[in-house]
Write a protein that holds these residues in place. Structure first.
Motif, PDB file in Angstrom:
ATOM      1  N   PRO A 351       0.810  -1.237   0.000  1.00  0.00           N
ATOM      2  CA  PRO A 351       0.000   0.000   0.000  1.00  0.00           C
ATOM      3  C   PRO A 351       0.831   1.269   0.000  1.00  0.00           C
ATOM      4  O   PRO A 351       0.349   2.315  -0.461  1.00  0.00           O
ATOM      5  N   ASP A 352       2.067   1.229   0.522  1.00  0.00           N
ATOM      6  CA  ASP A 352       2.919   2.417   0.511  1.00  0.00           C
ATOM      7  C   ASP A 352       3.810   2.460  -0.729  1.00  0.00           C
ATOM      8  O   ASP A 352       4.708   3.302  -0.815  1.00  0.00           O
ATOM      9  N   GLY A 353       3.573   1.539  -1.661  1.00  0.00           N
ATOM     10  CA  GLY A 353       4.378   1.486  -2.875  1.00  0.00           C
ATOM     11  C   GLY A 353       5.431   0.402  -2.799  1.00  0.00           C
ATOM     12  O   GLY A 353       6.011   0.142  -1.730  1.00  0.00           O
ATOM     13  N   PHE A 354       5.662  -0.220  -3.906  1.00  0.00           N
ATOM     14  CA  PHE A 354       6.628  -1.317  -3.942  1.00  0.00           C
ATOM     15  C   PHE A 354       8.051  -0.816  -3.679  1.00  0.00           C
ATOM     16  O   PHE A 354       8.826  -1.461  -2.970  1.00  0.00           O
ATOM     17  N   ASP A 355       8.397   0.328  -4.235  1.00  0.00           N
ATOM     18  CA  ASP A 355       9.754   0.860  -4.021  1.00  0.00           C
ATOM     19  C   ASP A 355       9.991   1.175  -2.554  1.00  0.00           C
ATOM     20  O   ASP A 355      11.112   1.000  -2.045  1.00  0.00           O
ATOM     21  N   ARG A 356       8.973   1.675  -1.873  1.00  0.00           N
ATOM     22  CA  ARG A 356       9.126   1.940  -0.430  1.00  0.00           C
ATOM     23  C   ARG A 356       9.382   0.628   0.309  1.00  0.00           C
ATOM     24  O   ARG A 356      10.223   0.561   1.224  1.00  0.00           O
ATOM     25  N   PHE A 357       8.658  -0.422  -0.079  1.00  0.00           N
ATOM     26  CA  PHE A 357       8.867  -1.735   0.547  1.00  0.00           C
ATOM     27  C   PHE A 357      10.298  -2.228   0.312  1.00  0.00           C
ATOM     28  O   PHE A 357      10.967  -2.674   1.250  1.00  0.00           O
ATOM     29  N   VAL A 358      10.767  -2.126  -0.922  1.00  0.00           N
ATOM     30  CA  VAL A 358      12.134  -2.571  -1.226  1.00  0.00           C
ATOM     31  C   VAL A 358      13.139  -1.762  -0.421  1.00  0.00           C
ATOM     32  O   VAL A 358      14.110  -2.299   0.134  1.00  0.00           O
ATOM     33  N   ALA A 359      12.918  -0.461  -0.332  1.00  0.00           N
ATOM     34  CA  ALA A 359      13.833   0.388   0.428  1.00  0.00           C
ATOM     35  C   ALA A 359      13.836   0.012   1.903  1.00  0.00           C
ATOM     36  O   ALA A 359      14.896   0.022   2.564  1.00  0.00           O
ATOM     37  N   ASP A 360      12.679  -0.346   2.446  1.00  0.00           N
ATOM     38  CA  ASP A 360      12.611  -0.765   3.850  1.00  0.00           C
ATOM     39  C   ASP A 360      13.383  -2.063   4.072  1.00  0.00           C
ATOM     40  O   ASP A 360      14.044  -2.234   5.109  1.00  0.00           O
ATOM     41  N   VAL A 361      13.304  -2.973   3.121  1.00  0.00           N
ATOM     42  CA  VAL A 361      14.079  -4.212   3.229  1.00  0.00           C
ATOM     43  C   VAL A 361      15.570  -3.899   3.176  1.00  0.00           C
ATOM     44  O   VAL A 361      16.366  -4.395   3.991  1.00  0.00           O
ATOM     45  N   ARG A 362      15.962  -3.068   2.245  1.00  0.00           N
ATOM     46  CA  ARG A 362      17.384  -2.748   2.094  1.00  0.00           C
ATOM     47  C   ARG A 362      17.908  -1.946   3.297  1.00  0.00           C
ATOM     48  O   ARG A 362      19.096  -2.052   3.631  1.00  0.00           O
ATOM     49  N   ALA A 363      17.048  -1.181   3.938  1.00  0.00           N
ATOM     50  CA  ALA A 363      17.469  -0.434   5.129  1.00  0.00           C
ATOM     51  C   ALA A 363      17.873  -1.371   6.262  1.00  0.00           C
ATOM     52  O   ALA A 363      18.586  -0.964   7.193  1.00  0.00           O
ATOM     53  N   LEU A 364      17.434  -2.633   6.192  1.00  0.00           N
ATOM     54  CA  LEU A 364      17.817  -3.629   7.189  1.00  0.00           C
ATOM     55  C   LEU A 364      19.190  -4.242   6.898  1.00  0.00           C
ATOM     56  O   LEU A 364      19.647  -5.108   7.625  1.00  0.00           O
ATOM     57  N   GLY A 365      19.815  -3.784   5.814  1.00  0.00           N
ATOM     58  CA  GLY A 365      21.114  -4.338   5.424  1.00  0.00           C
ATOM     59  C   GLY A 365      21.004  -5.552   4.527  1.00  0.00           C
ATOM     60  O   GLY A 365      21.992  -6.283   4.360  1.00  0.00           O
ATOM     61  N   LEU A 366      19.835  -5.764   3.935  1.00  0.00           N
ATOM     62  CA  LEU A 366      19.597  -6.924   3.098  1.00  0.00           C
ATOM     63  C   LEU A 366      19.521  -6.536   1.630  1.00  0.00           C
ATOM     64  O   LEU A 366      18.957  -5.496   1.285  1.00  0.00           O
ATOM     65  N   ASP A 367      20.072  -7.383   0.757  1.00  0.00           N
ATOM     66  CA  ASP A 367      19.768  -7.270  -0.664  1.00  0.00           C
ATOM     67  C   ASP A 367      18.344  -7.757  -0.893  1.00  0.00           C
ATOM     68  O   ASP A 367      17.742  -8.404  -0.019  1.00  0.00           O
ATOM     69  N   PHE A 368      17.807  -7.461  -2.084  1.00  0.00           N
ATOM     70  CA  PHE A 368      16.411  -7.798  -2.344  1.00  0.00           C
ATOM     71  C   PHE A 368      16.277  -8.614  -3.619  1.00  0.00           C
ATOM     72  O   PHE A 368      16.931  -8.325  -4.630  1.00  0.00           O
ATOM     73  N   GLY A 369      15.396  -9.638  -3.575  1.00  0.00           N
ATOM     74  CA  GLY A 369      15.176 -10.472  -4.742  1.00  0.00           C
ATOM     75  C   GLY A 369      13.719 -10.843  -4.929  1.00  0.00           C
ATOM     76  O   GLY A 369      12.903 -10.727  -4.007  1.00  0.00           O
ATOM     77  N   LEU A 370      13.388 -11.301  -6.151  1.00  0.00           N
ATOM     78  CA  LEU A 370      12.026 -11.695  -6.504  1.00  0.00           C
ATOM     79  C   LEU A 370      12.023 -13.042  -7.219  1.00  0.00           C
ATOM     80  O   LEU A 370      12.962 -13.384  -7.937  1.00  0.00           O
ATOM     81  N   TRP A 371      10.913 -13.752  -7.060  1.00  0.00           N
ATOM     82  CA  TRP A 371      10.611 -14.964  -7.828  1.00  0.00           C
ATOM     83  C   TRP A 371       9.882 -14.566  -9.099  1.00  0.00           C
ATOM     84  O   TRP A 371       8.992 -13.708  -9.089  1.00  0.00           O
ATOM     85  N   VAL A 372      10.247 -15.206 -10.213  1.00  0.00           N
ATOM     86  CA  VAL A 372       9.529 -15.000 -11.475  1.00  0.00           C
ATOM     87  C   VAL A 372       9.394 -16.349 -12.184  1.00  0.00           C
ATOM     88  O   VAL A 372      10.190 -17.260 -11.972  1.00  0.00           O
ATOM     89  N   GLU A 373       8.375 -16.444 -13.020  1.00  0.00           N
ATOM     90  CA  GLU A 373       8.206 -17.615 -13.881  1.00  0.00           C
ATOM     91  C   GLU A 373       7.879 -17.108 -15.284  1.00  0.00           C
ATOM     92  O   GLU A 373       6.739 -17.176 -15.746  1.00  0.00           O
ATOM     93  N   PRO A 374       8.896 -16.598 -15.997  1.00  0.00           N
ATOM     94  CA  PRO A 374       8.629 -15.824 -17.222  1.00  0.00           C
ATOM     95  C   PRO A 374       8.144 -16.647 -18.405  1.00  0.00           C
ATOM     96  O   PRO A 374       7.650 -16.070 -19.382  1.00  0.00           O
TER      97      PRO A 374
END
Length: 695
Positions: A351-374
């Motif tokens: 709800p606060d935007g996907f980029d905000r979510f990614v930034a919150d994860v990265r603020a914890l010192g973590l890299d970020f990844g996604l699952w895809v089935e292209p």
């Protein structure tokens, strides 16, 4: 008799090919340790052949139907008149540093075939493939194997080792003796599949010969125990329509077959494959494979920002370095019936935007990844509504759903462009450094209406080319992104995929003893640095005996460590233990990923493990597979795990306990482990003392 022969040498082995004195073909003269070619050929047995031709009895490198009519041809070709058969003549050899090309031509048919050989520097692997070029007429190739490999057998039967299984039980090491007859494995699922890996080992005593096919599509490996005491292995891809049409002037290049020999049995052979795969990884080998946390087993399709961040915080606290959101992050994906193809983050989940979510994860010192089935599409997706023609289908026939989804025809360039554009958009618009590429649906109704006659399409090869094109694009356009290869677990793992990904997912089964058997087989063929493995709370499917959290961690640390459990349900004590194991793993992962690995025992034995050696450090992952109460075979007596490859004259110190062992002691008696119900696994780190044992 004088005949031409050529020898290709690696660091420890040599491979000698000769022109046969019996006809226009190449045959194996010698293969084994350096110098094995000095002397009469072990494959040059009596040429008396009753009811078969000399070509049928020969240890041939490659022979067509026509010259070899009875015992299995490697090439079946026909001209426009439909008459099958090739009768070729030798047309010259080209030698280069570590390479050889032998050409044969059939002027009447209009076909030129070149047998190609190439050694791989820094390994004992020899690559073989074949190139077929049509002349002025179109040709029909019904079979076009990559190569044939001959193994002389001195005993009564050859021992075959292969990796078999099913979904959630992949890579089971399976063995049989083949005194006579034919053995065959393969897949027609548009991928290597879960049932068999495109890998085979043939043993004659301690001599081990191995082959591995570099092809992520349909394939076969066939071993035939032939009259006269030889096993001949043929391997290649299998066209979807049963044959491929070769247009005038065109060249078909077969997949590469990697071949290796070891005088140190299966264990030595596995280290050769590990070294080869480290070379395939190239410079990316030295990028640390980060400890990941994947949220699938904790949340399934129920992905929402608050719950994911809660998991990410705990993952960061215990030492994870990467957070991956699995299936369920995109619009329309509330279960497995929708969403595939519409690769946009679900605003309701973030709800606060996907980029905000990614930034919150990265603020914890973590890299970020996604699952895809292209490669997949849901029938209810916007993509399918706009482009139903992009899926495999047969005109007038129903579209069968597998896992509630259809498969995109990745052989089409417009579909490839869509997939590339989708991944570029995701990786360009969001701060993503990891992709888990999954594929959960094999092709069934495999057709392409409007593209002409089905028998003129090479759909399997076109899909493979599209898949590899997308992976190559990811490497080039997004070199900082780590790519994990997955196909419902281990359904698409072979050298073409490994060369273009960073890690692969051997199985969806993460239960402790089940996973141990999977990884034991996997490490026979593939290297630790590509083996992604998670710690979860999953109960056993095939072996339900419980094991400790320590067991799960030590087992997962044998490759690339990940965690997939619901960390919110773990106690503070479990989280603290996890943090300790993760810290220990980070101290030794360079040894695990870059060192020489040796498999110690097997999951069928009370104690087994993996030994890793690099420089002056030895890491031993030891696991108890015995009784649930941890009782040893003899009360009061510890079980022992014999190590291998150490210097018997050196001393080795256990960095945790300070205990010092002589190398000869570890080789002869082994490391002691007093297993109990609470102590069923350990990670031992040994450092080599510069002083000699006994001084």
């Amino acid at each position: 008799m004088t005949y031409r022969r050529w020898t290709l040498r690696t660091e420890h082995t040599s491979y000698t090919v000769r022109l046969s004195p019996d006809g226009p073909w190449a045959e194996l003269d010698a293969w084994g340790p350096l110098g094995v070619e000095d002397g009469p050929s072990a494959l040059d047995w009596s040429h008396r052949t009753h009811f078969i031709t000399p070509a049928d009895a020969a240890p041939a490198e490659y022979l067509p139907y026509g010259l070899r009519p009875f015992t299995g041809a490697d090439l079946v070709a026909a001209g426009p008149d439909g008459e099958r058969g090739v009768w070729w003549e030798f047309d010259g050899a080209e030698e280069g540093p570590g390479s050889l090309r032998l050409a044969f031509t059939d002027e009447l048919l209009g076909l030129r075939t070149v047998l190609c050989y190439e050694t791989v520097p820094g390994t004992d692997v020899l690559l073989r493939w074949t190139e077929h070029t049509a002349g002025e007429r179109e040709l029909r190739l019904g079979r076009f194997d990559s190569a044939a490999v001959n193994v002389p057998v001195t005993g009564a039967a050859a021992r075959l080792t292969y990796l078999s299984g099913q979904w959630s039980q992949e890579f089971q090491r399976t063995q049989l003796d083949l005194p006579r007859g034919t053995f065959s494995i393969g897949s027609r699922q548009g991928a290597p599949g879960h049932a068999y890996a495109p890998w085979l080992a043939v043993q004659d005593g301690e001599a081990a010969y191995g082959v591995a096919l570099e092809w992520p599509g349909n394939w076969h490996i066939t071993a035939e125990a032939e009259p006269g005491g030889s096993v001949r292995v043929r391997a290649g891809r299998v066209p979807h329509e049963g044959a491929v049409l070769l247009a005038p002037g065109d060249t078909l290049v077969t997949p590469r077959l990697a071949c290796a020999f070891s005088s140190d049995g299966l264990d030595g052979l596995s280290r050769m494959w590990h070294r080869y795969e480290r070379l395939l990884t190239g410079d990316r080998l030295h990028r640390p494979r980060k400890v990941l946390y994947n949220s699938w087993e904790a949340t399934g399709f129920d992905v929402e920002a608050a719950g994911q961040l809660e998991l990410a915080k705990v993952a960061a606290d215990i030492g994870a370095e990467l957070f991956v959101v699995d299936d369920g992050w995109f619009i329309g994906r509330h279960d497995d019936t929708g969403g595939l193809g519409d690769w946009y983050p679900d605003p309701a989940a973030f709800p606060d935007g996907f980029d905000r979510f990614v930034a919150d994860v990265r603020a914890l010192g973590l890299d970020f990844g996604l699952w895809v089935e292209p490669e997949a599409v849901s029938p209810g997706s916007r993509l399918y509504a706009e482009h139903p023609e992009w899926t495999y289908r047969i005109e007038g026939r129903p579209a069968r759903l597998v896992r509630n989804q259809l498969l995109l025809d990745l052989g089409r360039t417009d579909v490839q462009d869509f997939v590339i554009g989708t991944l570029d958009r995701l990786l360009g618009a969001h701060d993503i450094s990891y992709l888990k590429w999954d594929m959960n649906r094999p092709p069934t109704e495999r057709g392409r209406p409007g593209a002409g006659s089905a028998d003129r399409l090479d759909l399997d090869a076109e899909h493979v080319a599209g898949y590899l094109r997308v992976l190559d694009h990811l490497r080039t356009a997004h070199p900082g992104v780590t790519v994990e290869g997955c196909a419902g677990g281990g359904g698409r793992i072979e050298h073409a995929t490994i060369a273009r990904t960073d890690v692969v997912w051997p199985s969806d089964n993460t239960a402790p003893l089940d996973r141990l058997a999977i990884q034991h087989g996997f490490l026979h063929a593939h290297a630790p640095h590509v083996m992604s493995s998670w710690v979860t709370d999953a109960p056993g499917i095939f072996d339900p005996r419980p094991r400790s959290l320590a067991f799960r961690f030590v087992n997962a640390m044998c490759g690339v460590l990940g965690i997939g459990a619901d960390l919110r349900a773990w106690t503070p004590e479990q989280r603290a233990e996890a943090a300790r194991w993760i810290a220990r793993y980070k101290e030794v992962r360079d040894v695990i990923h870059h060192g020489e690995a040796r498999l110690l025992g097997s999951p069928e034995e009370p104690t087994c493990g993996v030994q890793y050696d690099a420089g002056d450090r030895t890491v031993v992952a030891a696991l108890s597979t015995g009784r649930l109460d941890g009782a040893p075979l003899l009360p009061g007596r510890p079980d022992r795990l014999r190590l291998r490859g150490l210097d018997p004259a050196a001393r080795y110190r256990d960095t945790a306990t300070g205990t010092t062992y002589g190398g000869a002691h570890l080789l002869h008696y082994g490391l002691p482990f007093a297993w109990s119900a609470e102590y069923d696994a350990d990670l031992v780190v040994l450092t080599r003392d510069p002083h000699r044992a006994g001084t």
